[in-house]
Scaffold this motif. Sequence first.
Motif, PDB file in Angstrom:
ATOM      1  N   LYS A  13     -11.932 -11.052   4.368  1.00  0.00           N
ATOM      2  CA  LYS A  13     -12.393  -9.702   4.025  1.00  0.00           C
ATOM      3  C   LYS A  13     -11.371  -9.048   3.100  1.00  0.00           C
ATOM      4  O   LYS A  13     -10.166  -9.113   3.358  1.00  0.00           O
ATOM      5  N   ARG A  14     -11.833  -8.423   2.039  1.00  0.00           N
ATOM      6  CA  ARG A  14     -10.899  -7.781   1.118  1.00  0.00           C
ATOM      7  C   ARG A  14     -10.265  -6.549   1.766  1.00  0.00           C
ATOM      8  O   ARG A  14     -10.840  -5.920   2.663  1.00  0.00           O
ATOM      9  N   HIS A  15      -9.080  -6.205   1.283  1.00  0.00           N
ATOM     10  CA  HIS A  15      -8.337  -5.019   1.728  1.00  0.00           C
ATOM     11  C   HIS A  15      -8.009  -5.063   3.221  1.00  0.00           C
ATOM     12  O   HIS A  15      -7.986  -4.028   3.899  1.00  0.00           O
ATOM     13  N   GLN A  30      -3.302  -7.174  -4.859  1.00  0.00           N
ATOM     14  CA  GLN A  30      -3.295  -6.392  -6.100  1.00  0.00           C
ATOM     15  C   GLN A  30      -4.680  -6.431  -6.720  1.00  0.00           C
ATOM     16  O   GLN A  30      -5.251  -7.502  -6.946  1.00  0.00           O
ATOM     17  N   LEU A  31      -5.227  -5.258  -7.012  1.00  0.00           N
ATOM     18  CA  LEU A  31      -6.486  -5.172  -7.737  1.00  0.00           C
ATOM     19  C   LEU A  31      -6.189  -5.242  -9.225  1.00  0.00           C
ATOM     20  O   LEU A  31      -5.444  -4.435  -9.765  1.00  0.00           O
ATOM     21  N   PHE A  32      -6.772  -6.242  -9.887  1.00  0.00           N
ATOM     22  CA  PHE A  32      -6.609  -6.423 -11.326  1.00  0.00           C
ATOM     23  C   PHE A  32      -7.936  -6.046 -11.965  1.00  0.00           C
ATOM     24  O   PHE A  32      -8.829  -6.867 -12.138  1.00  0.00           O
ATOM     25  N   GLY A  33      -8.082  -4.734 -12.265  1.00  0.00           N
ATOM     26  CA  GLY A  33      -9.373  -4.199 -12.672  1.00  0.00           C
ATOM     27  C   GLY A  33      -9.356  -3.575 -14.048  1.00  0.00           C
ATOM     28  O   GLY A  33      -8.304  -3.316 -14.635  1.00  0.00           O
ATOM     29  N   GLY A  39     -15.164  -1.499 -14.225  1.00  0.00           N
ATOM     30  CA  GLY A  39     -15.345  -2.729 -14.981  1.00  0.00           C
ATOM     31  C   GLY A  39     -15.102  -3.964 -14.136  1.00  0.00           C
ATOM     32  O   GLY A  39     -15.048  -3.918 -12.900  1.00  0.00           O
ATOM     33  N   MET A  40     -14.950  -5.093 -14.829  1.00  0.00           N
ATOM     34  CA  MET A  40     -14.695  -6.349 -14.129  1.00  0.00           C
ATOM     35  C   MET A  40     -13.318  -6.302 -13.459  1.00  0.00           C
ATOM     36  O   MET A  40     -12.388  -5.686 -13.971  1.00  0.00           O
ATOM     37  N   ALA A  41     -13.220  -6.973 -12.308  1.00  0.00           N
ATOM     38  CA  ALA A  41     -11.978  -6.929 -11.547  1.00  0.00           C
ATOM     39  C   ALA A  41     -11.797  -8.228 -10.777  1.00  0.00           C
ATOM     40  O   ALA A  41     -12.754  -8.958 -10.506  1.00  0.00           O
TER      41      ALA A  41
END
Length: 386
Positions: A13-15, A30-33, A39-41
């Motif tokens: 599960k994320r987060h 780390q969110l790479f968004g 947008g895409m992430a």
Amino acid sequence: MPIYHKSGNIPAKRHTQFEKPDGSGFYYEQLFGTVGFDGMASLMYHIHRPTEVIQVGDSIDLSPKIVDTNQLMMRKFIGFNVLPKEDFLESRVPILVNKDCIIGLAAPQKSLRDYFYKNADADELLFIHKGSGTLRTQLGNVSFEYGDYLIIPRGMIYQIDFDTIDNRIFYVESHSPIYTPKRYRNYFGQLLEHSPYCERDYKLPENLETHDEQGEFVIKIKKQNKLHSLVYRYHPFDVVGFDGYNYPWGFSIHNFEPITGRIHQPPPVHQTFQTDAFVVCSFCPRLFDYHPKAIPAPYNHSNIDSDEVIYYVDGDFMSRNDIAQGHITLHPGGIPHGPHPGAMERSIGKKETQELAVMVDTFRPLLLTEDALKLDDGKYFGSWIG
């Protein structure tokens, strides 16, 4: 629009808590968004905090030196006159620029291993004209060879390995995200049946490198046309896993399937990528038009709303005279252009072409740099005089 992709280990599960297997603590998410949170992430999981900067060094001004901000002259640049340089970044030569993009050439001789690089300003499109190697990133590696497009999203930390010293790259730095053409996607984002390529053709990142190393790791970051040097405490490739849609990927121009017809098809059928500010097209070997009265050469057309840049890769470009590998032509908006004298007549009756080229059409006028003038042949504008 890439597809959903994942690599390495990620939590169910994320987060949520993601404990290290040795019980020493947690991995750091780390969110790479992009585009804010719209947008895409991708979500990546680090061994160490990705925020630990131990030193900030001097910055270098990379602003292209503009010499002409309002020009209306068709030009040809001799791209292979760009001299090779050892360093990957120092080899980059900006040729044409506007507020939306930088178009340039590079001839790096050595792999990038002494430092890491991040472009915080722009997505990067690298077209590999000569050479082969591996793009090494936080989210895995992408192997490349002659004819490959490499798409590197902004903010991606990377290095690059070359197999030889003879490398030639045509590149575009885009201040808006680089996507696949919208008209070739359904509302879910999947490429449609009439698309000239499909998801099977993508080169997705593989072989996720995970380094658990402490030391001094230099990351050179481009931001607002300045190159900043930051030193991080931990190796930036410490990601144990990621998933999402925002990652580096590749696509070979040789996998583009041309769309043909009974009469000459307009340039949009060659479109390969799009942004909010320009499009990228691939001219590939293909059968010519098959109407009994067809004229395979393109008709004269006016660039009213865009500047057209063509980078010539290989083969005999049928609508041009005196064109060779590595040449770049600029046809600015405001004046018509078309096939060179004799090209229309030569094309009649021909069944196919083996040309290979990359075209960039920008919606804002392009400005010339000092380096562009050094490469300009100075006479291309008169090449339509019969």
